[in-house]
Design an enzyme around this catalytic site. Structure first.
Site, mmCIF file in Angstrom:
data_model
loop_
_atom_site.group_PDB
_atom_site.id
_atom_site.type_symbol
_atom_site.label_atom_id
_atom_site.label_comp_id
_atom_site.label_asym_id
_atom_site.label_seq_id
_atom_site.Cartn_x
_atom_site.Cartn_y
_atom_site.Cartn_z
ATOM 1 C CG HIS A 180 -51.327 33.731 15.025
ATOM 2 N ND1 HIS A 180 -51.108 35.022 15.424
ATOM 3 C CD2 HIS A 180 -52.028 33.801 13.870
ATOM 4 C CE1 HIS A 180 -51.644 35.853 14.550
ATOM 5 N NE2 HIS A 180 -52.219 35.131 13.594
ATOM 6 C CD GLU A 219 -70.203 20.441 3.818
ATOM 7 O OE1 GLU A 219 -70.943 19.731 4.506
ATOM 8 O OE2 GLU A 219 -69.165 20.969 4.267
ATOM 9 N NE ARG A 233 -55.007 38.903 17.317
ATOM 10 C CZ ARG A 233 -54.103 38.760 16.348
ATOM 11 N NH1 ARG A 233 -52.828 39.001 16.589
ATOM 12 N NH2 ARG A 233 -54.465 38.392 15.134
ATOM 13 C CE1 TYR A 259 -70.302 25.138 13.535
ATOM 14 C CE2 TYR A 259 -72.554 24.856 14.253
ATOM 15 C CZ TYR A 259 -71.643 24.994 13.235
ATOM 16 O OH TYR A 259 -72.050 24.975 11.932
ATOM 17 N NE ARG A 319 -71.412 16.783 13.727
ATOM 18 C CZ ARG A 319 -72.512 17.096 13.050
ATOM 19 N NH1 ARG A 319 -72.690 16.646 11.809
ATOM 20 N NH2 ARG A 319 -73.452 17.852 13.585
#
Ligand code: PMP
Length: 284
Positions: free
Chosen positions: A99, A176, A97, A30, A49
């Site tokens: 992995h 952070e 589904r 995101y 980014r």
């Protein structure tokens, strides 16, 4: 109005299949682009980014920079607020589904805009209270992954203590905060943790670093120890929604005098000055 896979629609009408890998695995990336006075702030840096995050997890990039900018501007125009936050969410897509990464699926792309709530006068003048915790997250914190469970668990511990943020330490060194970067001032020198795999390379962190450079404010980019954090004269957090704010209480104890420090006041003023210049330029 939101954007989903090439279409604009009311958020109530947006639908995602339950087998979307964002839902199943948290398999996505995101971005969050702040918009001040209807102008996106540092869109190019956010795009860069995003490209880096997508490449790190091998999700094909669905947008050129110009295509992204076009959606951003359309969303800004569709909302009445001068200050907005554009949230962009790209998952690997929909597949049975498994992995391993499925081949040849189309990423799911979602974007929305919300009103951007700027820091309050009280937060600016009094600073924030935070807690410190061991950093329990993964070792690719430079990737802006939608899997934020570690961030949420730690932030919730801060909230439970009546605090605004959690500052994290890994193996005795500052990393952070749950949704912001952290800088520490000691003896007039600003200490900035290096932008490695342990932190998100914040756009606001970069802005502050540029200001420190251009105004010859003494600073060092290097690992910052827990002892340096705990004996700091000032602690700052930086993010798109906070610009730069002072941390004045950490684990219930005052940081320095317990009031935002003089270097904070200087750097925050420089940050706001830079935003005002951009605003003037965008209205030229
Ligand atoms: N670190 C983390 C973990 C974050 O979520 C954010 C907010 N995106 C930041 C740092 C600050 O980044 P930026 O200045 O780009 O908002």
């Amino acid at each position: 109005m939101i954007y989903l896979n090439g279409q604009y629609m009311p958020i109530e009408e947006a639908r995602i299949p339950v087998l979307d890998r964002g839902f199943i695995f948290g398999d996505g990336i995101y971005e969050y682009v702040p918009v001040f006075d209807r102008a996106p702030f540092r869109l190019h840096e956010h795009y860069t980014r995003l490209v880096n995050s997508l490449a790190a997890v091998q999700i094909p990039n669905p947008f050129t920079e110009a295509e992204l900018a076009a959606v951003v501007h359309k969303l800004i125009a569709a909302h009445p607020w001068p200050n907005q936050g554009i949230y962009l969410h790209i998952t690997r897509g929909v597949a049975p589904r498994d992995h391993s990464f499925p081949k040849n699926i189309k990423p799911t792309v979602f974007m929305m805009s919300n009103q951007l709530v700027l820091p309050t006068q009280m937060q600016i003048e009094e600073g924030l209270a935070v807690v410190t915790r061991e950093d329990i997250r993964w070792l690719r914190c430079d990737v802006k992954s939608i899997s934020l469970l570690g961030h949420c668990m730690l932030r919730n511990e801060a909230t439970d203590q009546g605090c605004a943020e959690v500052i994290m330490l890994r193996d005795g060194f500052l990393t952070e905060a749950s949704s912001s970067n952290v800088m520490v001032v000691r003896n007039g020198v600003v200490l900035c943790p290096p932008k490695d795999n342990l932190i998100l390379p914040g756009i606001s962190y970069n802005v502050v670093l540029e200001l420190l450079n251009s105004h010859h404010i003494p600073h060092e980019v290097r690992p910052v120890s827990a002892a340096e954090l705990h004996s700091a004269d000032e602690v700052w957090i930086t993010s798109s929604t906070k610009d730069v704010l002072a941390v004045t209480h950490m684990d219930g104890k005052p940081v320095g005098t317990g009031k935002p420090g003089p270097l904070f006041a200087r750097v925050r003023a420089l940050f706001l000055g830079l935003k005002a210049q951009l605003k003037a330029a965008s209205h030229d």
